[in-house]
Scaffold this motif. Sequence first.
Motif, PDB file in Angstrom:
ATOM      1  N   ALA A 137       0.809  -1.219   0.000  1.00  0.00           N
ATOM      2  CA  ALA A 137       0.000   0.000   0.000  1.00  0.00           C
ATOM      3  C   ALA A 137       0.845   1.274   0.000  1.00  0.00           C
ATOM      4  O   ALA A 137       0.300   2.377   0.005  1.00  0.00           O
ATOM      5  CB  ALA A 137      -0.926   0.010   1.211  1.00  0.00           C
ATOM      6  N   ALA A 138       2.157   1.126  -0.081  1.00  0.00           N
ATOM      7  CA  ALA A 138       3.054   2.282   0.012  1.00  0.00           C
ATOM      8  C   ALA A 138       3.259   2.976  -1.330  1.00  0.00           C
ATOM      9  O   ALA A 138       4.355   3.387  -1.666  1.00  0.00           O
ATOM     10  CB  ALA A 138       4.393   1.843   0.590  1.00  0.00           C
ATOM     11  N   PHE A 139       2.217   3.120  -2.099  1.00  0.00           N
ATOM     12  CA  PHE A 139       2.305   3.887  -3.343  1.00  0.00           C
ATOM     13  C   PHE A 139       1.413   5.109  -3.203  1.00  0.00           C
ATOM     14  O   PHE A 139       0.479   5.121  -2.399  1.00  0.00           O
ATOM     15  CB  PHE A 139       1.920   3.051  -4.571  1.00  0.00           C
ATOM     16  CG  PHE A 139       0.492   2.616  -4.615  1.00  0.00           C
ATOM     17  CD1 PHE A 139      -0.486   3.419  -5.210  1.00  0.00           C
ATOM     18  CD2 PHE A 139       0.096   1.403  -4.075  1.00  0.00           C
ATOM     19  CE1 PHE A 139      -1.812   3.020  -5.254  1.00  0.00           C
ATOM     20  CE2 PHE A 139      -1.231   0.994  -4.116  1.00  0.00           C
ATOM     21  CZ  PHE A 139      -2.186   1.806  -4.713  1.00  0.00           C
ATOM     22  N   SER A 140       1.717   6.130  -3.983  1.00  0.00           N
ATOM     23  CA  SER A 140       0.953   7.372  -3.875  1.00  0.00           C
ATOM     24  C   SER A 140      -0.095   7.465  -4.982  1.00  0.00           C
ATOM     25  O   SER A 140      -0.028   6.754  -5.987  1.00  0.00           O
ATOM     26  CB  SER A 140       1.896   8.574  -3.972  1.00  0.00           C
ATOM     27  OG  SER A 140       2.410   8.681  -5.296  1.00  0.00           O
ATOM     28  N   VAL A 141      -1.030   8.365  -4.786  1.00  0.00           N
ATOM     29  CA  VAL A 141      -2.038   8.674  -5.803  1.00  0.00           C
ATOM     30  C   VAL A 141      -1.345   9.134  -7.085  1.00  0.00           C
ATOM     31  O   VAL A 141      -1.716   8.719  -8.185  1.00  0.00           O
ATOM     32  CB  VAL A 141      -3.012   9.745  -5.269  1.00  0.00           C
ATOM     33  CG1 VAL A 141      -3.864  10.326  -6.379  1.00  0.00           C
ATOM     34  CG2 VAL A 141      -3.873   9.167  -4.156  1.00  0.00           C
ATOM     35  N   ASP A 142      -0.322   9.965  -6.938  1.00  0.00           N
ATOM     36  CA  ASP A 142       0.412  10.445  -8.112  1.00  0.00           C
ATOM     37  C   ASP A 142       1.055   9.298  -8.880  1.00  0.00           C
ATOM     38  O   ASP A 142       1.053   9.286 -10.110  1.00  0.00           O
ATOM     39  CB  ASP A 142       1.481  11.461  -7.698  1.00  0.00           C
ATOM     40  CG  ASP A 142       0.881  12.769  -7.197  1.00  0.00           C
ATOM     41  OD1 ASP A 142      -0.263  13.090  -7.586  1.00  0.00           O
ATOM     42  OD2 ASP A 142       1.551  13.457  -6.414  1.00  0.00           O
ATOM     43  N   GLU A 143       1.620   8.321  -8.160  1.00  0.00           N
ATOM     44  CA  GLU A 143       2.218   7.161  -8.827  1.00  0.00           C
ATOM     45  C   GLU A 143       1.175   6.350  -9.581  1.00  0.00           C
ATOM     46  O   GLU A 143       1.425   5.902 -10.703  1.00  0.00           O
ATOM     47  CB  GLU A 143       2.906   6.248  -7.808  1.00  0.00           C
ATOM     48  CG  GLU A 143       4.197   6.769  -7.253  1.00  0.00           C
ATOM     49  CD  GLU A 143       4.748   5.843  -6.182  1.00  0.00           C
ATOM     50  OE1 GLU A 143       5.803   5.232  -6.436  1.00  0.00           O
ATOM     51  OE2 GLU A 143       4.119   5.738  -5.103  1.00  0.00           O
ATOM     52  N   ALA A 144       0.009   6.158  -8.972  1.00  0.00           N
ATOM     53  CA  ALA A 144      -1.060   5.394  -9.623  1.00  0.00           C
ATOM     54  C   ALA A 144      -1.525   6.113 -10.885  1.00  0.00           C
ATOM     55  O   ALA A 144      -1.714   5.480 -11.937  1.00  0.00           O
ATOM     56  CB  ALA A 144      -2.226   5.175  -8.670  1.00  0.00           C
ATOM     57  N   ALA A 145      -1.710   7.421 -10.795  1.00  0.00           N
ATOM     58  CA  ALA A 145      -2.150   8.195 -11.959  1.00  0.00           C
ATOM     59  C   ALA A 145      -1.093   8.142 -13.060  1.00  0.00           C
ATOM     60  O   ALA A 145      -1.428   7.913 -14.240  1.00  0.00           O
ATOM     61  CB  ALA A 145      -2.439   9.643 -11.555  1.00  0.00           C
ATOM     62  N   ALA A 146       0.165   8.326 -12.700  1.00  0.00           N
ATOM     63  CA  ALA A 146       1.239   8.298 -13.697  1.00  0.00           C
ATOM     64  C   ALA A 146       1.330   6.928 -14.357  1.00  0.00           C
ATOM     65  O   ALA A 146       1.463   6.818 -15.580  1.00  0.00           O
ATOM     66  CB  ALA A 146       2.576   8.677 -13.052  1.00  0.00           C
ATOM     67  N   ARG A 147       1.244   5.872 -13.568  1.00  0.00           N
ATOM     68  CA  ARG A 147       1.325   4.510 -14.116  1.00  0.00           C
ATOM     69  C   ARG A 147       0.163   4.251 -15.073  1.00  0.00           C
ATOM     70  O   ARG A 147       0.307   3.560 -16.069  1.00  0.00           O
ATOM     71  CB  ARG A 147       1.326   3.502 -12.970  1.00  0.00           C
ATOM     72  CG  ARG A 147       1.300   2.050 -13.342  1.00  0.00           C
ATOM     73  CD  ARG A 147       2.627   1.439 -13.776  1.00  0.00           C
ATOM     74  NE  ARG A 147       3.696   1.518 -12.838  1.00  0.00           N
ATOM     75  CZ  ARG A 147       4.125   0.518 -12.069  1.00  0.00           C
ATOM     76  NH1 ARG A 147       3.551  -0.659 -12.135  1.00  0.00           N
ATOM     77  NH2 ARG A 147       5.132   0.706 -11.253  1.00  0.00           N
ATOM     78  N   ALA A 148      -0.999   4.811 -14.757  1.00  0.00           N
ATOM     79  CA  ALA A 148      -2.180   4.633 -15.608  1.00  0.00           C
ATOM     80  C   ALA A 148      -2.153   5.538 -16.832  1.00  0.00           C
ATOM     81  O   ALA A 148      -2.962   5.368 -17.749  1.00  0.00           O
ATOM     82  CB  ALA A 148      -3.451   4.890 -14.795  1.00  0.00           C
ATOM     83  N   GLY A 149      -1.261   6.515 -16.818  1.00  0.00           N
ATOM     84  CA  GLY A 149      -1.178   7.445 -17.940  1.00  0.00           C
ATOM     85  C   GLY A 149      -2.273   8.495 -17.924  1.00  0.00           C
ATOM     86  O   GLY A 149      -2.704   8.978 -18.967  1.00  0.00           O
ATOM     87  N   VAL A 150      -2.718   8.849 -16.717  1.00  0.00           N
ATOM     88  CA  VAL A 150      -3.748   9.882 -16.562  1.00  0.00           C
ATOM     89  C   VAL A 150      -3.262  10.914 -15.547  1.00  0.00           C
ATOM     90  O   VAL A 150      -2.300  10.679 -14.828  1.00  0.00           O
ATOM     91  CB  VAL A 150      -5.107   9.286 -16.104  1.00  0.00           C
ATOM     92  CG1 VAL A 150      -5.623   8.261 -17.101  1.00  0.00           C
ATOM     93  CG2 VAL A 150      -5.005   8.670 -14.715  1.00  0.00           C
ATOM     94  N   GLY A 151      -3.947  12.017 -15.480  1.00  0.00           N
ATOM     95  CA  GLY A 151      -3.613  13.043 -14.511  1.00  0.00           C
ATOM     96  C   GLY A 151      -4.206  12.755 -13.143  1.00  0.00           C
ATOM     97  O   GLY A 151      -5.117  11.938 -13.001  1.00  0.00           O
TER      98      GLY A 151
END
Length: 186
Positions: A32-46
């Motif tokens: 669970a140690a990932f950030s919202v920004d990391e999830a958005a970047a990995r998904a290719g969205v803002g």
Amino acid sequence: MSTPSPALRIDARRNRERLLAAAAQLFEEKGAAFSVDEAAARAGVGTGTFYRNFPTKTALLSALVAQQLDELATQPVESDGDAAEAVLRFVRDAITGSRRKHDLVVALEAAGYTSADDISEASTRFRQRIGDLLARAQETGAVRGDLGLEDLLALVSAASASASRDGVSAQQVAAVITDGLRATPT
């Protein structure tokens, strides 16, 4: 005010699916140690797209749990329609994949999360699907008739909890349980 076009809805659904896939990958890698920004970047969205889909990271983790419940309930049946094999496959898959699922539930509990409609709805669908499969398997005589849905889920839950700990062979535990579920153990 105009109605959103169907293409926008398809695009929004695709973004949500990409966010869920990205979060699943990140959870696999980091817990669970990932950030919202990391999830958005990995998904290719803002980040804004993230928050349009999930108000919090906890809501995203909740959606992952709901998605996994749906996948667990729908994966077992193949085109042959063998309900007994589907029940046994469900048990094997649930137990052998338990470590990641357990970690996800622990992460939600650590975030103070207790329940949500999406998990509740997924749980209802899951219980209905597995209950139907169990009943069909019992009607054919391939699975023990003295086993109720609650019994099956308690077995899987206990075995999953054990298999999520180090030193326990999930495959061996699953093999013993599936053998015991058969009307005539092998």
